[in-house]
Write a protein that holds these residues in place. Structure first.
Motif, PDB file in Angstrom:
ATOM      1  N   LYS A  22       0.804  -1.218   0.000  1.00 44.30           N
ATOM      2  CA  LYS A  22       0.000   0.000   0.000  1.00 44.30           C
ATOM      3  C   LYS A  22       0.840   1.273   0.000  1.00 44.30           C
ATOM      4  O   LYS A  22       0.355   2.339  -0.391  1.00 44.30           O
ATOM      5  CB  LYS A  22      -0.949   0.005   1.206  1.00 44.30           C
ATOM      6  N   ASP A  23       2.095   1.196   0.456  1.00 43.38           N
ATOM      7  CA  ASP A  23       2.940   2.393   0.427  1.00 43.38           C
ATOM      8  C   ASP A  23       3.904   2.382  -0.759  1.00 43.38           C
ATOM      9  O   ASP A  23       4.847   3.175  -0.812  1.00 43.38           O
ATOM     10  CB  ASP A  23       3.714   2.549   1.739  1.00 43.38           C
ATOM     11  N   GLU A  74      -0.029   0.009  -5.399  1.00 41.34           N
ATOM     12  CA  GLU A  74      -1.024  -0.139  -4.336  1.00 41.34           C
ATOM     13  C   GLU A  74      -2.005  -1.279  -4.585  1.00 41.34           C
ATOM     14  O   GLU A  74      -2.551  -1.861  -3.637  1.00 41.34           O
ATOM     15  CB  GLU A  74      -1.809   1.167  -4.161  1.00 41.34           C
ATOM     16  N   TYR A  90      14.862   4.537   4.833  1.00 34.83           N
ATOM     17  CA  TYR A  90      13.410   4.387   4.766  1.00 34.83           C
ATOM     18  C   TYR A  90      12.897   3.548   5.936  1.00 34.83           C
ATOM     19  O   TYR A  90      11.957   3.943   6.639  1.00 34.83           O
ATOM     20  CB  TYR A  90      13.030   3.735   3.440  1.00 34.83           C
ATOM     21  N   TYR A 112      10.864   7.295  -0.528  1.00 35.40           N
ATOM     22  CA  TYR A 112       9.646   6.504  -0.701  1.00 35.40           C
ATOM     23  C   TYR A 112       9.915   5.313  -1.616  1.00 35.40           C
ATOM     24  O   TYR A 112      10.944   5.249  -2.292  1.00 35.40           O
ATOM     25  CB  TYR A 112       8.524   7.372  -1.276  1.00 35.40           C
ATOM     26  N   ARG A 113       8.971   4.378  -1.630  1.00 36.86           N
ATOM     27  CA  ARG A 113       9.062   3.217  -2.518  1.00 36.86           C
ATOM     28  C   ARG A 113       8.122   3.415  -3.704  1.00 36.86           C
ATOM     29  O   ARG A 113       7.038   3.982  -3.563  1.00 36.86           O
ATOM     30  CB  ARG A 113       8.664   1.933  -1.785  1.00 36.86           C
ATOM     31  N   TYR A 114       8.540   2.927  -4.862  1.00 42.20           N
ATOM     32  CA  TYR A 114       7.677   3.025  -6.040  1.00 42.20           C
ATOM     33  C   TYR A 114       7.873   1.802  -6.933  1.00 42.20           C
ATOM     34  O   TYR A 114       8.886   1.097  -6.846  1.00 42.20           O
ATOM     35  CB  TYR A 114       7.951   4.312  -6.821  1.00 42.20           C
TER      36      TYR A 114
END
Length: 243
Positions: free
Chosen positions: A61-62, A67, A93, A162-164
């Motif tokens: 979800k993050d 997501e 992170y 952040y993670r992507y």
């Protein structure tokens, strides 16, 4: 030849004639399968050979763009990312570290709305008060906050790691920086080089083994200066291969 010598010769013939049993070295896929069987849905943040892996049910979800991945798809994307890990970003992170970044703009891709930093230097503070230094190469960010700067400019800024989800070579999960703030130009000499980063790591190593490491105050080292300087020189040269 007596019986003893005959026995010895027979033993050598047996040993030399035997071929060693082939040793099976598990593949990445086999080791990953074992990891999933042990930790899937465990709810832990697991430090593994594949990186730090969040095994909670909603871990995807993050992940920006990921997501809607299923749990199985999420784990597969993590596995696919094993060879492109950004170790420093990953560490900050999952450590909830606050970070300051410095880097030099290498080029813009205005068609994609991106800017690439040749190298990003990270200065972080951890929750327990310890500090962290690291670097990541070839970091892409959104162009919008950096449009007024030129290629070759060196900048300092804050931001959020952040993670992507990456999809160019299959589904992979990587780390980046977003929401930059307090952007300012800095001189090139303010950016640490590889030797500076190595010496910082050496200093941290010396502090960890120093007999006085629990007695220092506000960053003031009370160890013998000659001992410390010799340790720094020896470890630095060993790491550089200059022994």
């Amino acid at each position: 030849m007596n019986h003893y010598e005959e026995g010895i010769d027979a033993m050598w013939e047996e040993v030399e004639g035997k071929k060693p049993e082939p040793v099976h070295i598990p593949s990445d896929e086999e080791r990953w399968k074992k990891f999933v069987e042990e930790y899937s849905h465990s709810g832990y943040l697991v430090q593994s050979e594949f990186g730090a892996i969040d095994t909670t049910d909603d871990a995807m979800k993050d992940v920006v763009g990921g997501e809607d991945l299923s749990y199985e798809e999420y784990l597969q994307a993590v596995f696919n990312s094993r060879n492109i890990r950004r170790h420093c970003f990953e560490y900050c992170y999952y450590s909830n570290a606050w970070c300051e970044f410095k880097g030099q703009i290498e080029r813009y891709n205005k068609k994609k709305g991106k800017v690439m930093f040749k190298r990003i230097y990270i200065s972080g503070g951890l929750m327990d008060g310890d500090c962290y230094e690291g670097k990541e190469d070839h970091v892409w960010m959104d162009i919008e906050p950096f449009e007024e700067y030129q290629e070759g400019d060196c900048l300092s800024f804050g931001g959020e790691i952040y993670r992507y989800l990456k999809t160019r070579h299959g589904k992979q999960i990587s780390f980046g920086i977003r929401k930059p703030y307090d952007i300012s130009k800095v001189e090139a000499y303010e950016l640490p080089n590889d030797d500076d980063m190595l010496m910082q790591a050496v200093d941290q190593m010396i502090c960890e083994v120093c007999m006085f490491n629990e007695h220092c105050y506000m960053g003031m080292c009370i160890a013998n200066n000659e001992w410390r300087d010799e340790m720094r020189k020896t470890i630095f040269n060993a790491a550089k291969g200059n022994v």
